[in-house]
Design a protein around this motif. Structure first.
Motif, PDB file in Angstrom:
ATOM      1  N   SER B 220       0.857  -1.184   0.000  1.00 54.84           N
ATOM      2  CA  SER B 220       0.000   0.000   0.000  1.00 54.84           C
ATOM      3  C   SER B 220       0.891   1.231   0.000  1.00 54.84           C
ATOM      4  CB  SER B 220      -0.904   0.007   1.232  1.00 54.84           C
ATOM      5  OG  SER B 220      -1.490   1.277   1.384  1.00 54.84           O
ATOM      6  N   THR B 221       0.617   2.148  -0.921  1.00 59.79           N
ATOM      7  CA  THR B 221       1.446   3.361  -0.977  1.00 59.79           C
ATOM      8  C   THR B 221       1.224   4.242   0.249  1.00 59.79           C
ATOM      9  OG1 THR B 221      -0.285   4.232  -2.399  1.00 59.79           O
ATOM     10  CG2 THR B 221       1.754   3.590  -3.463  1.00 59.79           C
ATOM     11  N   MET B 222       0.106   4.035   0.920  1.00 60.20           N
ATOM     12  CA  MET B 222      -0.228   4.885   2.067  1.00 60.20           C
ATOM     13  C   MET B 222       0.510   4.458   3.321  1.00 60.20           C
ATOM     14  SD  MET B 222      -2.542   7.353   2.538  1.00 60.20           S
ATOM     15  CE  MET B 222      -4.332   7.427   2.544  1.00 60.20           C
ATOM     16  N   TRP B 223       1.177   3.301   3.280  1.00 64.68           N
ATOM     17  CA  TRP B 223       1.604   2.658   4.514  1.00 64.68           C
ATOM     18  C   TRP B 223       2.489   3.551   5.383  1.00 64.68           C
ATOM     19  CZ3 TRP B 223      -0.538  -0.986   6.962  1.00 64.68           C
ATOM     20  CH2 TRP B 223       0.108  -1.582   8.025  1.00 64.68           C
ATOM     21  N   GLY B 224       3.458   4.229   4.766  1.00 58.51           N
ATOM     22  CA  GLY B 224       4.345   5.085   5.539  1.00 58.51           C
ATOM     23  C   GLY B 224       3.583   6.201   6.231  1.00 58.51           C
ATOM     24  N   VAL B 225       2.620   6.783   5.525  1.00 55.42           N
ATOM     25  CA  VAL B 225       1.842   7.874   6.102  1.00 55.42           C
ATOM     26  C   VAL B 225       1.017   7.355   7.276  1.00 55.42           C
ATOM     27  CG1 VAL B 225       0.312   9.788   5.561  1.00 55.42           C
ATOM     28  CG2 VAL B 225       1.711   8.803   3.777  1.00 55.42           C
ATOM     29  N   TYR B 226       0.546   6.114   7.147  1.00 51.66           N
ATOM     30  CA  TYR B 226      -0.276   5.532   8.223  1.00 51.66           C
ATOM     31  C   TYR B 226       0.557   5.396   9.494  1.00 51.66           C
ATOM     32  CZ  TYR B 226      -3.491   2.325  10.530  1.00 51.66           C
ATOM     33  OH  TYR B 226      -4.348   1.737  11.418  1.00 51.66           O
ATOM     34  N   TYR B 227       1.771   4.859   9.342  1.00 48.36           N
ATOM     35  CA  TYR B 227       2.610   4.700  10.530  1.00 48.36           C
ATOM     36  C   TYR B 227       2.996   6.069  11.079  1.00 48.36           C
ATOM     37  CZ  TYR B 227       6.228   3.042  13.685  1.00 48.36           C
ATOM     38  OH  TYR B 227       6.972   2.780  14.802  1.00 48.36           O
ATOM     39  N   PHE B 228       3.252   7.007  10.193  1.00 49.66           N
ATOM     40  CA  PHE B 228       3.597   8.359  10.638  1.00 49.66           C
ATOM     41  C   PHE B 228       2.457   8.974  11.458  1.00 49.66           C
ATOM     42  CE2 PHE B 228       2.698  12.821   9.738  1.00 49.66           C
ATOM     43  CZ  PHE B 228       3.724  13.398  10.456  1.00 49.66           C
ATOM     44  N   ALA B 229       1.220   8.796  10.972  1.00 48.88           N
ATOM     45  CA  ALA B 229       0.079   9.397  11.673  1.00 48.88           C
ATOM     46  C   ALA B 229       0.016   8.878  13.103  1.00 48.88           C
ATOM     47  CB  ALA B 229      -1.219   9.093  10.924  1.00 48.88           C
ATOM     48  N   GLY B 230       0.173   7.559  13.260  1.00 48.24           N
ATOM     49  CA  GLY B 230       0.152   6.988  14.603  1.00 48.24           C
ATOM     50  C   GLY B 230       1.332   7.474  15.431  1.00 48.24           C
ATOM     51  N   ALA B 231       2.496   7.634  14.778  1.00 51.90           N
ATOM     52  CA  ALA B 231       3.691   8.055  15.499  1.00 51.90           C
ATOM     53  C   ALA B 231       3.530   9.484  16.021  1.00 51.90           C
ATOM     54  CB  ALA B 231       4.909   7.963  14.584  1.00 51.90           C
ATOM     55  N   ALA B 232       3.083  10.389  15.148  1.00 49.98           N
ATOM     56  CA  ALA B 232       2.932  11.783  15.580  1.00 49.98           C
ATOM     57  C   ALA B 232       1.895  11.875  16.698  1.00 49.98           C
ATOM     58  CB  ALA B 232       2.525  12.655  14.398  1.00 49.98           C
ATOM     59  N   LEU B 233       0.834  11.086  16.574  1.00 44.31           N
ATOM     60  CA  LEU B 233      -0.217  11.099  17.598  1.00 44.31           C
ATOM     61  C   LEU B 233       0.323  10.578  18.921  1.00 44.31           C
ATOM     62  CD1 LEU B 233      -3.139  11.303  18.550  1.00 44.31           C
ATOM     63  CD2 LEU B 233      -3.551   9.064  17.576  1.00 44.31           C
ATOM     64  N   SER B 234       0.960   9.403  18.898  1.00 38.38           N
ATOM     65  CA  SER B 234       1.369   8.844  20.183  1.00 38.38           C
ATOM     66  C   SER B 234       2.558   9.609  20.745  1.00 38.38           C
ATOM     67  CB  SER B 234       1.672   7.355  20.054  1.00 38.38           C
ATOM     68  OG  SER B 234       2.621   7.124  19.058  1.00 38.38           O
ATOM     69  N   GLY B 235       3.384  10.209  19.883  1.00 39.90           N
ATOM     70  CA  GLY B 235       4.463  11.049  20.399  1.00 39.90           C
ATOM     71  C   GLY B 235       3.903  12.206  21.206  1.00 39.90           C
ATOM     72  N   MET B 236       2.888  12.870  20.677  1.00 37.18           N
ATOM     73  CA  MET B 236       2.314  14.009  21.388  1.00 37.18           C
ATOM     74  C   MET B 236       1.598  13.549  22.661  1.00 37.18           C
ATOM     75  SD  MET B 236       1.924  17.233  21.596  1.00 37.18           S
ATOM     76  CE  MET B 236       2.451  18.071  20.127  1.00 37.18           C
ATOM     77  N   ALA B 237       0.846  12.442  22.542  1.00 34.56           N
ATOM     78  CA  ALA B 237       0.107  11.954  23.711  1.00 34.56           C
ATOM     79  C   ALA B 237       1.085  11.563  24.820  1.00 34.56           C
ATOM     80  CB  ALA B 237      -0.759  10.763  23.314  1.00 34.56           C
TER      81      ALA B 237
END
Lengths: 214, 416, 508
Positions: B220-237
């Protein structure tokens, strides 16, 4: 009847509805017009902010500050309560999303079910875009209309517009207006309050829409 | 009036406000020890039971969630520098603490699957498994990418990029603690500028290599963005949790206020939505087009019991936090945000679980026989990360004291 | 326990470390101040509230520059010709375009996506930069929002006229009808109808809401002039004072706004919330546009990264268009450089660089995954992009979108309006070609060689596209002439003397 009229007057209904008689004026100017209020003019944002704090602390309720741009923290200086606008917008959003869901479900899965790509009639996935869009549309309308409604706008006529000096409130001057309908209103004390707060100019504002017959 | 007076007046920059009590990091050591024990026990039990695969998957879930926190924190540090943000200066040091742990967490994250690739013949990363890939023409197509040499070299490359960038940014910030030279802020901004594209690419390809290749047929071409979204979210949380803890110990009073929390919570809200957007976009396009090569991933997670987890993710990772964070009083309350952020962190783990765990028993439904092994493996690396964060927070000042934009952060207020 | 006020610490630190103040070099713009301890001014030359009002209202109240009428005449002519061609198309049929059996979407949908993408920069500036509290946006948001609306008008034209039987267009709306059928809610084209019309409506509401106080300013100024003197310019034949018309028209639209702080309180709240809901809207609109392609099974169209990739591309192309409009405007209008400073240009150049990198990232992902997928059709589609008969379109796109913005890594390039203008032209061309590459290259080679074809545009194709450029520019020129070009109230609010607590010494 009198109580009802009082409530209507408090809502300002006599400004909009010709059937509601205007309340008797509390103060009348020398020309015989109802007094709308007293307006003090200020040169700087700092001055009007400090004046607003003074007026707030003096306990006035029917008063306002007119500034060419929103001054940060003015709601604190004036003691204005948080607005209920977010609730209205949320209602708009949920109406839009819910309405879109019901519309698509009824039209696409109940009234006119159609085989498209062999997917279930009531699959929720393809409905998401329109649910989202209608949610945004309704909340945007409730934001604008809610803001205007809570502000009592549109109202193209207002006593303040009769003052030529006041026209500069839209450009570079700052005004504090204390209305005659305020329970604590006393012309002398209001004038001295505004002057002592640093107003560069103080004037009476007449309500020429309500002319008092002698 | 309500929140105006919260931090009027001078903010104390005395040691007692900007540094944690010396020796308070002992709990960190305990956490690290517990994490190491959990990780070792996981593999010991796994190998002892002849189920290395399950143990590795459990460990990997925890490791990738922890790595997401470090990479997310790194993203935020770079983003703060790039936009020359003033308000975030007083919270930035905690992000830097998490960012600079990337050498440890990165190595831990890669160690488990590297062992699988190099020594265990690909029990989880089945493209190394001779029995699975034998005669699979699809593997032949991908052999140039999915082979141990390329995989290993690239893993080293990603780690090198992250370590280099994080150390460089860390150095600018701590050097500024000493000298106060304003130009170090500009240098950090420059590093962030060229670092961001490299960071984005390395994160993406790491997500391909370490997560997506668990099912090597799928793409999936989206895969990197998907992991990034979770990373930015959990980093902030995670950083909200850290700052809440620091504030509970009476530090950073007046320096990190409800106003800072409000803004951080808005970013959590934003990334809850962004994660949902990316996740829905990926799922939706695969669902709609219905091409067999792509649907395998979603099919395994929409059928045979895993659907419950997928549904749970939609509600737990998106709908519930989204609704709760709509409320301003939640976004401004440290106590409530602690709960929300802890929940978000748990759901990030659940997201990794959703990605990795169904592959353990090859898409044949839910096997929860060894659920305790899952639990044991998952807590390993996160406990180590938590312990390291505690120790790191005790090791230096709690904010960059001589950052030229610090006064802006101390004056920060949300209007409207 | 010592407790020191941070401002003093900062001042002391700077006093110890600061070198001599920068020597003002010719052409030095104070907005370019790069000392992190100093926030550069957002408006140059210490403008007062009075000056800001006079300058900005002057753009609409005074006679336009000599350039305005000739330019307006030219663009209006182009717009008129374009409209005639659309009429010709409606009367004759879509056969007047170069579409054929194989390439059945070409310039029409390319233009649609191109224009709607341009609109996104306006919403980004007005909404996303607003919620990120980027105060510099106040100098560009009004014109960018206007641009959004005009771009969406141009965009909406194409799907409207490409349907062939235009008289059946009402069937896209869920209207009860005698056949008792409903639209197909699973069609991405139907989502487009909702997305684009919502986008247009919400952009218009947002723009109008921002305009209300500034329209009231124009109203009050006209009213002031009416009160002060009997003399003033009049409409030639009718003899009506122009200021009377202004006071009435602006006054009607301003809804009686009287700059009350109680109103401002709700207004700011509503504005922020509207920004909050416009942010996901701008993401959703281009995502839905990308669904037009990505929900299909055509290699080159179907890929999961399309939604965020389209959004990044839209912002990329939109900022280029904002710069194409504002860089000439700041040269043509007096004192506009005080508001649209070199810092603004530099910031926008940085956004172009950042979004350009995102777009390049998406291109890279497409190529990598096409190879990694092992699907021969995917692999062919992407090989065909580079090596097929449309190699020149792909080359133009890659040069314009990937290579040309890289010059913005250099500070001098970001700070040179001419360079930024030239790169913006490249980006605009590149983004048009990107859509052409996606649409035409993907469908001109299908699974069977018997389905292979080429697309050749007709003069009507070209003419209608140029016509929409004319419509866009004509509307923008009218906006420059008749409406406040800057968000005056917002601009005043970010001046240092707008701070009710005086200067903190940390900039405004």
């Amino acid at each position: 009847m009198g109580a009802l009229l009082g409530i209507l007057h408090r809502m300002g209904a006599h400004h909009y509805c010709p059937l509601v008689p205007a309340p008797p004026p509390r103060f009348v100017t020398e020309r015989g017009c109802t007094l709308h209020g007293i307006m003090g003019e200020f040169d700087t944002a700092q001055a009007v902010y400090a004046a607003a704090e003074k007026v707030r602390d003096a306990g006035y309720r029917r008063w306002d500050v007119h500034t060419p741009f929103p001054i940060h923290g003015m709601e604190d200086a004036m003691g204005v309560k948080p607005t209920r606008l977010p609730i209205l917008i949320a209602l708009g959003a949920f109406t839009g999303v819910g309405g879109a869901y019901l519309m698509q479900w009824w039209m696409g899965a109940v009234d006119y079910p159609m085989v498209v790509q062999g997917k279930p009639y009531a699959a929720w996935e393809p409905w998401v875009p329109i649910m989202f869009e209608l949610g945004v549309l309704c909340s945007a309308f409730s934001a604008l209309l809610g803001m205007l409604g809570l502000n009592g706008l549109p109202r193209h006529h207002h006593p303040l517009f009769t003052s030529e000096r006041f026209l500069r409130s839209s450009q570079d001057r700052f005004f504090v207006v204390i209305e005659a309908e305020d329970q604590n209103f006393n012309p002398q004390r209001v004038r001295s309050l505004l002057e002592s707060s640093g107003a560069t100019h103080v004037e009476l504002v007449e309500d020429d829409s309500v002319e008092v017959t002698p | 009036m309500s929140h105006a007076a919260a931090h009027e007046g001078p903010v104390s920059l005395a040691e007692g406000n900007v540094r944690l009590r010396a020796g308070g990091g002992a709990i960190g050591t305990v956490l690290i020890a517990a994490g190491v024990v959990a990780a070792v026990a996981t593999f010991a039990v796994g190998i002892g039971q002849g189920n290395f695969k399950h143990a590795l998957a459990a460990y990997h879930i925890g490791a990738m969630s922890s790595l997401a926190v470090c990479l997310g924190a790194m993203f935020w540090v770079m983003a703060f520098h790039l936009v020359m943000s003033g308000w975030s200066v007083s919270i930035r040091r905690q992000f830097e603490n998490a960012m600079v742990l990337v050498p440890v967490i990165g190595v831990l994250a890669v160690a488990g699957i590297a062992a699988d690739v190099f020594f265990m013949h690909g029990q989880l990363l089945t493209w190394m498994n001779g029995a699975v890939r034998q005669g699979d023409s699809l593997y032949e197509e991908k052999a140039a990418w999915l082979n141990p040499v390329r995989w290993g070299l690239f893993a080293l490359l990603y780690l090198f990029i992250w370590v280099y960038l994080s150390q460089r940014l860390w150095w600018y910030s701590t050097e500024q603690d000493r000298t106060g030279a304003p130009r170090l802020s500009n240098k950090a901004r420059f590093t962030s500028a060229w670092g961001m594209p490299i960071f984005g690419l390395s994160l993406t390809f790491a997500a391909f290599d370490w997560l997506m290749s668990v099912d090597y047929r799928w793409f999936s071409t989206m895969w990197g963005v998907y992991y990034f979204a979770g990373a930015a979210l959990s980093g902030m949380a995670a950083m909200i949790l850290v700052l809440a803890a620091v504030r509970r110990s009476g530090r950073l009073s007046g320096a990190v206020t409800n106003e800072h929390l409000h803004d951080m919570s808005k970013l959590v809200f934003g990334f809850v939505v962004f994660w949902a957007y990316i996740g829905f976009g990926q799922y939706f396009l695969i669902w709609y087009s219905n091409i067999p090569e792509e649907t395998s991933f979603m099919l395994a997670r929409k059928t045979e019991g895993w659907n419950a987890l997928s549904t749970f993710l939609v509600w737990g990772h998106f709908a519930v936090p989204w609704y709760i964070l709509l409320w301003k009083f939640v976004r401004r309350s440290w106590a409530l945000m602690t709960i929300v952020c802890a929940w978000v962190m748990v759901l990030e783990v659940a997201d990794m679980y959703w990605i990795i765990r169904p592959m353990v028993y090859g898409g044949t439904g839910v096997h929860l026989d060894m659920w305790w092994l899952d639990l044991l493996g998952i807590v390993g690396v996160p406990l180590i990360l938590a312990g390291l964060l505690v120790r790191k927070a005790h090791a230096g000042p709690l904010m960059p004291l001589k950052d030229p934009r610090l006064p802006e952060a101390l004056h920060h207020r949300n209007y409207v | 326990m010592s407790s020191i006020h941070p401002d003093r610490i900062n001042a002391e630190r700077l006093a110890g470390l600061a070198t001599a103040p920068p020597v003002p070099t010719p052409g030095w713009d104070a907005s370019l101040e790069d000392n992190p301890a100093v926030r550069p001014p957002l408006v140059l030359n210490n403008r007062t509230f009075t000056e800001v009002t006079d300058i900005i209202c002057g753009y609409t109240e005074n006679k336009p520059g000599k350039w305005w009428f000739p330019v307006f005449g030219f663009t209006a002519t182009v717009a008129g010709c374009g409209t005639l061609l659309i009429l010709y198309l409606l009367i004759t049929g879509v056969g007047v375009w170069g579409l054929n059996n194989q390439v059945d979407w070409a310039w029409d949908i390319t233009n649609f996506v191109f224009w709607i993408g341009i609109g996104h920069a306006g919403t980004l500036i007005s909404a996303i930069l607003c919620i990120f509290k980027q105060k510099w946006r106040t100098a560009i948001n009004r014109s960018a929002e206007a641009m959004t609306i005009f771009a969406v008008i141009c965009a909406g034209t194409f799907p409207g006229i490409h349907v062939g039987r235009i008289w059946m267009i009402w069937m896209v709306f869920p209207i009860p009808n005698s056949n008792s059928i409903w639209p197909n809610f699973r069609s991405p084209l139907l989502w487009d109808v909702f997305a684009v019309s919502t986008y247009f409506t919400v952009s218009l509401l947002f723009w109008y809401m921002g305009l209300i106080p500034d329209l009231a300013t124009l109203r009050d100024r006209a009213h002031q002039r009416l009160l002060r003197s009997e003399q003033g310019p009049r409409v030639p034949v009718l003899g009506l004072r122009i200021d009377r018309i202004r006071a009435n028209v602006y006054g009607f639209l301003a809804l009686g706004w009287r700059f009350s702080s109680r109103h401002w309180h709700r207004y700011e709240n509503a504005y922020l919330l509207l920004a909050g809901i416009s942010t996901p809207l701008v993401l959703s609109v281009h995502s839905i546009v990308s669904f037009d392609f990505a929900t299909s099974i055509i290699p080159g169209w179907h890929t999961t990264i399309f939604p965020p990739y389209f959004v990044a591309g839209a912002i990329f192309g939109g900022f280029a268009m904002v710069l194409l409009l504002l860089i000439p405007a700041r040269e043509l209008y007096p004192h506009m450089k005080d508001f649209v400073t070199l810092r603004h240009i530099e910031n926008m150049a940085k956004i172009i660089l950042a979004t350009g990198m995102m777009v390049s990232f998406a291109y890279a992902m497409e190529f990598f995954i096409a190879w990694y997928s092992g699907s021969e059709y995917e692999q062919f589609a992407f090989k065909n992009r580079i090596l097929g008969p449309y190699w020149w379109a792909w080359g133009t796109m890659t040069f314009c979108n990937v290579v040309s913005p890289q010059i913005f890594w250099f500070q001098w390039a970001r700070r040179s309006p001419l360079t930024v203008f030239i790169i913006s032209i490249f980006v605009t061309i590149g983004m048009w070609f990107e859509r052409f590459v996606i649409i035409v290259i993907s469908i001109h080679r299908s699974y069977l060689p018997s389905e292979w074809g080429m697309f050749h545009p007709t003069p009507v194709d070209v003419g209608i596209f140029i016509g929409t450029c004319g419509i866009f520019l004509t509307l923008f020129l009218l906006f420059l002439r008749f409406l406040p070009v800057f968000a005056m109230a917002e601009l005043k609010a970010v001046l240092p003397h707008a701070d009710p607590h005086g200067s903190h010494g940390i900039g405004a």
